[in-house]
Scaffold this active site. Structure first.
Site, PDB file in Angstrom:
ATOM      1  N   ASP A  48       1.664 -16.295  -2.349  1.00 57.01           N
ATOM      2  CA  ASP A  48       0.451 -16.157  -1.428  1.00 57.01           C
ATOM      3  C   ASP A  48       1.209 -16.989  -0.124  1.00 57.01           C
ATOM      4  O   ASP A  48       1.886 -17.637  -0.120  1.00 57.01           O
ATOM      5  CB  ASP A  48      -0.713 -16.421  -1.931  1.00 57.01           C
ATOM      6  CG  ASP A  48      -2.017 -16.028  -1.144  1.00 57.01           C
ATOM      7  OD1 ASP A  48      -2.878 -15.165  -1.633  1.00 57.01           O
ATOM      8  OD2 ASP A  48      -2.375 -16.227  -0.185  1.00 57.01           O
ATOM      9  N   ASN A 101       0.193  -6.342  -4.001  1.00 52.69           N
ATOM     10  CA  ASN A 101      -1.315  -6.818  -3.698  1.00 52.69           C
ATOM     11  C   ASN A 101      -1.531  -7.162  -2.507  1.00 52.69           C
ATOM     12  O   ASN A 101      -2.655  -6.775  -1.925  1.00 52.69           O
ATOM     13  CB  ASN A 101      -1.817  -7.309  -4.921  1.00 52.69           C
ATOM     14  CG  ASN A 101      -3.492  -7.651  -4.636  1.00 52.69           C
ATOM     15  OD1 ASN A 101      -4.389  -6.533  -4.756  1.00 52.69           O
ATOM     16  ND2 ASN A 101      -3.757  -8.762  -4.381  1.00 52.69           N
ATOM     17  N   TYR A 166      -5.663   0.555   9.192  1.00 50.85           N
ATOM     18  CA  TYR A 166      -5.860   0.110   7.694  1.00 50.85           C
ATOM     19  C   TYR A 166      -5.699   1.577   6.773  1.00 50.85           C
ATOM     20  O   TYR A 166      -4.927   1.582   5.996  1.00 50.85           O
ATOM     21  CB  TYR A 166      -7.226  -0.299   7.446  1.00 50.85           C
ATOM     22  CG  TYR A 166      -7.276  -0.754   5.823  1.00 50.85           C
ATOM     23  CD1 TYR A 166      -6.886  -1.969   5.578  1.00 50.85           C
ATOM     24  CD2 TYR A 166      -8.141  -0.019   5.152  1.00 50.85           C
ATOM     25  CE1 TYR A 166      -7.099  -2.318   4.158  1.00 50.85           C
ATOM     26  CE2 TYR A 166      -8.524  -0.362   3.933  1.00 50.85           C
ATOM     27  CZ  TYR A 166      -7.920  -1.427   3.375  1.00 50.85           C
ATOM     28  OH  TYR A 166      -8.223  -1.750   2.060  1.00 50.85           O
ATOM     29  N   LYS A 170      -2.861   2.403   4.196  1.00 56.93           N
ATOM     30  CA  LYS A 170      -3.254   2.554   2.725  1.00 56.93           C
ATOM     31  C   LYS A 170      -2.843   4.171   2.314  1.00 56.93           C
ATOM     32  O   LYS A 170      -2.381   4.296   1.338  1.00 56.93           O
ATOM     33  CB  LYS A 170      -4.763   2.311   2.511  1.00 56.93           C
ATOM     34  CG  LYS A 170      -4.929   0.975   2.515  1.00 56.93           C
ATOM     35  CD  LYS A 170      -3.986   0.086   1.634  1.00 56.93           C
ATOM     36  CE  LYS A 170      -4.685  -1.400   1.886  1.00 56.93           C
ATOM     37  NZ  LYS A 170      -3.739  -2.308   0.954  1.00 56.93           N
ATOM     38  N   THR A 203     -14.033  -9.702  -2.634  1.00 60.35           N
ATOM     39  CA  THR A 203     -13.005 -10.718  -2.570  1.00 60.35           C
ATOM     40  C   THR A 203     -12.985 -11.186  -1.245  1.00 60.35           C
ATOM     41  O   THR A 203     -14.297 -11.110  -0.487  1.00 60.35           O
ATOM     42  CB  THR A 203     -11.545  -9.789  -2.334  1.00 60.35           C
ATOM     43  OG1 THR A 203     -11.819  -9.021  -1.220  1.00 60.35           O
ATOM     44  CG2 THR A 203     -11.368  -8.776  -3.639  1.00 60.35           C
TER      45      THR A 203
END
Length: 290
Positions: A48, A101, A166, A170, A203
C-alpha cells in the site's frame, strides 16, 4: 470443460503455506482478502502507499502468528511492483496469488479538468494492474502454479455519467484480464486469472477524494458514491467470493446479482441497437470501492 474441471487440472493457488501478494492491502477489500487468505493458512504480503496503516495492519495480523509482511509500494511505478514481487519471494519463497487491488475513484470533470485527472486514474487503475501481472506472471509460470485476480468494478461492465476516467479504467481492467485468461488457457499455462467486479463495498475508497468539485454532475456523482460506499456490503463478503472464485477457477467474480442483470440488459440493448437509457436518476451502483 467447466471452470471447476479446469481448476482441478491446476495445482491449488489457495492452500496452506502458499503466498498471496495484495496491493491496496492496508484497508477495504485488500485487507479483507488478506484476512481470508490467512484463514486458509496462507502467508500474505500486503502492499500500500499508506505506511502508517500498513504498520498497524501488520502488527494486528501478526498477533495471531500469521506469516505477514508489508511493503510500501506505489503501483504506478513498475520498479516498485517488481520490487514487491522480489520482496515476497525473498520473504516466503513464492507467489501463488497476485491480487491487483489498488484503485482510486478519481472524482472530477473528465472533460474540463486538467488531463492529469485521466493520467492519475489510468496510472493507478490500469497500469498498476499491468505492472502487477507482468511482475508476478513469470514467477508463477516458473513455479508451475498461481492465480492472478484483478479488481475491476460494476463500472467495468456498465457505463455511468460523471466518472468517465474511472469507468474507462475499469473497462480496461476487464478487457485486459479477459485477454490474459484466454492466453493462459490457450497456452495450457498452470496459472489462472479472474476479474473481480463488485458494486458498492464498505471501504475507504472515497476518503482521499475531494469533498467538493466544480462540475454539478461530478458533485452529484461524488455524493452518490460516498453514500453508496457507506452503505455497501462488508468487504469480508467480497473476500469470501474471491477465495471461492480462485478455488473454482472462475474468471468472473461478481458479488451482486444486479451487476449480472444490468450487464445482460446492456448487451441486449447493444444487440437491439438501442441507445443507453438517459432518463434515469444517477445510479449509485455504477461504481464500487477497491
Amino acid at each position: 470443460m467447466s471452470d471447476s474441471q479446469l481448476a482441478a487440472t491446476r495445482p491449488p493457488a489457495v492452500a496452506p503455506g502458499n503466498v498471496a501478494v495484495i496491493t491496496g492491502g492496508a484497508s477495504g477489500i485488500g485487507l479483507a482478502v488478506a484476512e481470508a487468505m490467512i484463514a486458509e493458512g496462507m502467508c500474505v504480503v500486503l502492499a500500500d502507499i499508506d505506511a502508517p496503516k500498513l504498520r498497524d495492519v501488520e502488527a494486528r495480523l501478526s498477533e495471531d502468528r500469521a506469516g505477514v509482511a508489508t511493503m510500501v509500494c506505489n503501483t504506478t511505478a513498475e520498479a516498485d511492483v517488481n520490487a514487491l514481487i522480489e520482496f515476497a519471494v525473498e520473504q516466503f519463497g513464492a507467489v501463488h496469488v497476485m491480487f491487483n487491488n489498488a484503485g482510486i475513484a478519481g472524482v472530477g470533470d473528465a472533460w474540463t479538468d486538467p488531463v492529469e485527472l485521466w493520467n492519475r486514474v489510468l496510472d493507478v487503475n490500469v497500469l498498476g494492474v499491468v505492472h502487477g501481472i507482468r511482475a508476478a506472471l513469470p514467477v508463477m509460470q516458473q513455479q508451475g502454479v498461481g492465480h492472478i485476480v484483478s479488481t475491476a468494478s460494476h463500472a467495468g461492465l456498465n457505463g455511468a455519467p460523471g466518472i468517465a476516467p474511472y469507468v474507462a479504467s475499469k473497462h480496461a481492467v476487464v478487457g485486459l484480464s479477459e485477454s490474459l485468461f484466454l492466453e493462459l488457457e490457450l497456452t495450457g499455462s498452470p496459472v489462472g486469472a479472474s476479474v473481480l467486479c463488485p458494486e458498492f463495498v464498505k471501504t475507504d475508497l472515497m476518503g482521499k477524494e475531494p469533498e467538493a468539485v466544480e462540475s454539478p454532475i461530478a458533485q452529484s456523482i461524488n455524493q452518490a458514491l460516498v453514500a453508496g460506499v457507506d452503505g455497501g456490503i462488508p468487504a469480508s463478503e467480497v473476500a469470501a467470493e474471491v477465495v471461492a472464485g480462485i478455488k473454482a477457477g472462475r474468471f468472473w467474480i461478481l458479488t451482486h446479482d444486479s451487476t449480472r442483470d444490468a450487464s445482460v440488459a446492456r448487451v441486449q440493448r447493444a444487440a437491439d441497437g438501442v441507445n443507453p437509457p438517459v432518463n434515469i436518476p444517477v445510479d449509485p451502483s455504477a461504481a464500487t470501492g477497491s
